[in-house]
Motif scaffolding. Structure first.
Motif, PDB file in Angstrom:
ATOM      1  N   ILE A 192       5.757  90.071  15.187  1.00 52.41           N
ATOM      2  CA  ILE A 192       4.102  89.433  15.120  1.00 52.41           C
ATOM      3  C   ILE A 192       3.752  89.391  13.561  1.00 52.41           C
ATOM      4  O   ILE A 192       2.999  88.535  13.334  1.00 52.41           O
ATOM      5  CB  ILE A 192       3.394  90.292  16.120  1.00 52.41           C
ATOM      6  N   CYS A 195       4.954  86.441  11.794  1.00 51.12           N
ATOM      7  CA  CYS A 195       4.214  85.266  12.190  1.00 51.12           C
ATOM      8  C   CYS A 195       2.986  85.201  11.594  1.00 51.12           C
ATOM      9  O   CYS A 195       2.466  84.108  11.227  1.00 51.12           O
ATOM     10  CB  CYS A 195       4.185  85.119  13.661  1.00 51.12           C
ATOM     11  N   ILE A 202       1.537  82.244  17.916  1.00 47.03           N
ATOM     12  CA  ILE A 202       2.259  83.186  18.953  1.00 47.03           C
ATOM     13  C   ILE A 202       1.972  82.713  20.252  1.00 47.03           C
ATOM     14  O   ILE A 202       0.846  82.770  21.034  1.00 47.03           O
ATOM     15  CB  ILE A 202       1.734  84.669  18.750  1.00 47.03           C
TER      16      ILE A 202
END
Length: 342
Positions: A192, A195, A202
């Motif tokens: 996460i 990203c 996501i």
């Protein structure tokens, strides 16, 4: 009263989708026998009319039959109203295999375009990472498909942080699809943040824990013998009894907040950030409507913390998959320097 479905930017390249999508796999594959085609087409068209226009499929679902279903549902002028995501990378020819070689990438894309009945795929994911092929090689072919107009945006599914970085250096990745829910949170450590650093959207699949966060342990009693979830570690005897306690807590909190357990679990994902789009799956219009209702559920910081405490790492029993070898934990590919094209 219907809950309005807002729009969101997915990634930094211009892709805009509904803030909640629809996972289509279970309509044709994995979760018991294929559902009646007229019912699924009615559900898909209902979703589009409601404002859920981000539809998720794969050539592996069936295989192929789920893409054919979506192709039929998107006739009569509906194609332009949706953002269509499909995937390649899991070959069913001659046995289960993961492939990312350029010839396979191109052939898979051509097959998906044909089955979906479209000229261009909005978001094309690599479904699983072929560890034998450097990710730069796979991305090189995907980049060509974008340049040729066959694909608009590129995504990865179940990819590690380092794989994402290497891929993004070849061509911008618009979205990474990963399993993320109250009881599947290991992606938060590395993937996460990566990203978000790179401006990648996501997409959270199985945000309802494959249905467990909707119905709890009793879900297993209703599964057909053909349902793959019967073999998933978290649904197996022993683990299931312990995981049932998680659902009981979620159910109690949902009752207190005046929503359903599935709405509460989905709201938790929505509250992770404006760059996150969950894609809950369903085969029933009434469940779809309930899922959309999650967009209206508001959670405080205290609510989020309480929910997370129920499914802390030590409380969740069993892995996500029977075999974790095809997930992001094992998605590293060899360096580009080692590649010799055939």
């Amino acid at each position: 009263m219907a809950v309005p479905v807002p729009r969101m930017k997915l990634g930094s390249q211009g892709l805009e989708v509904s803030a909640q999508g629809l996972g289509c796999m279970g309509m044709s594959f994995a979760y018991g026998p294929p559902k009646p085609e007229p019912d699924m087409i009615a559900l898909l068209r209902h979703a589009i009319a409601t404002g859920v226009t981000f539809l998720d499929t794969s050539d592996f679902y069936g295989p192929h039959t789920n893409e054919l279903l979506l192709g039929k549902a998107l006739q009569d002028g509906l194609r332009e109203k949706v953002q269509l995501a499909t995937k390649f990378g899991i070959s069913s020819e001659g046995g289960w295999d993961v492939r990312g070689d350029p010839a396979y990438v191109r052939a898979a894309c051509e097959g998906s375009l044909r089955r979906l009945g479209v000229d261009c795929i909005d978001l094309y994911y690599q479904h699983r990472i072929d560890t034998r092929v450097p990710i730069e090689v796979t991305m090189g072919e995907l980049k060509k498909l974008v340049e040729e107009g066959n694909v608009k945006y590129i995504g990865l599914s179940e990819a590690s942080a380092s794989t994402i970085r290497r891929a993004h250096a070849v061509h911008p990745i618009s979205a990474v699809q990963l399993e993320w829910s109250i009881w599947s949170r290991d992606v938060e450590e590395d993937i996460i943040p990566t990203c978000r650093e790179l401006g990648i959207g996501i997409v959270a699949y199985s945000p309802l824990g494959r249905g467990f966060l909707s119905g709890g342990a009793k879900l297993v009693d209703s599964l057909s013998e053909q349902d793959s979830r019967k073999n998933f570690p978290r649904f197996r005897p022993g683990n299931l009894d312990k995981n049932a306690q998680i659902f009981e807590h979620v159910y109690a909190m949902a009752t207190k907040k005046g929503c359903t357990p599935s709405q509460l679990a989905l709201a938790w994902v929505h509250h992770q950030g404006s760059d996150v789009c969950p894609i809950p799956a369903t085969t029933k219009i009434e469940n779809f409507n309930q899922n959309v209702g999650a967009l209206a559920v508001k959670l405080t910081t205290e609510d989020m913390t309480e929910l997370e405490s129920y499914a802390a790492a030590g409380n969740v029993q069993g892995e996500r998959y029977p075999q974790m070898g095809s997930t992001w934990k094992c998605s590293e590919t060899s360096p580009l320097s080692s590649w010799k094209s055939e």
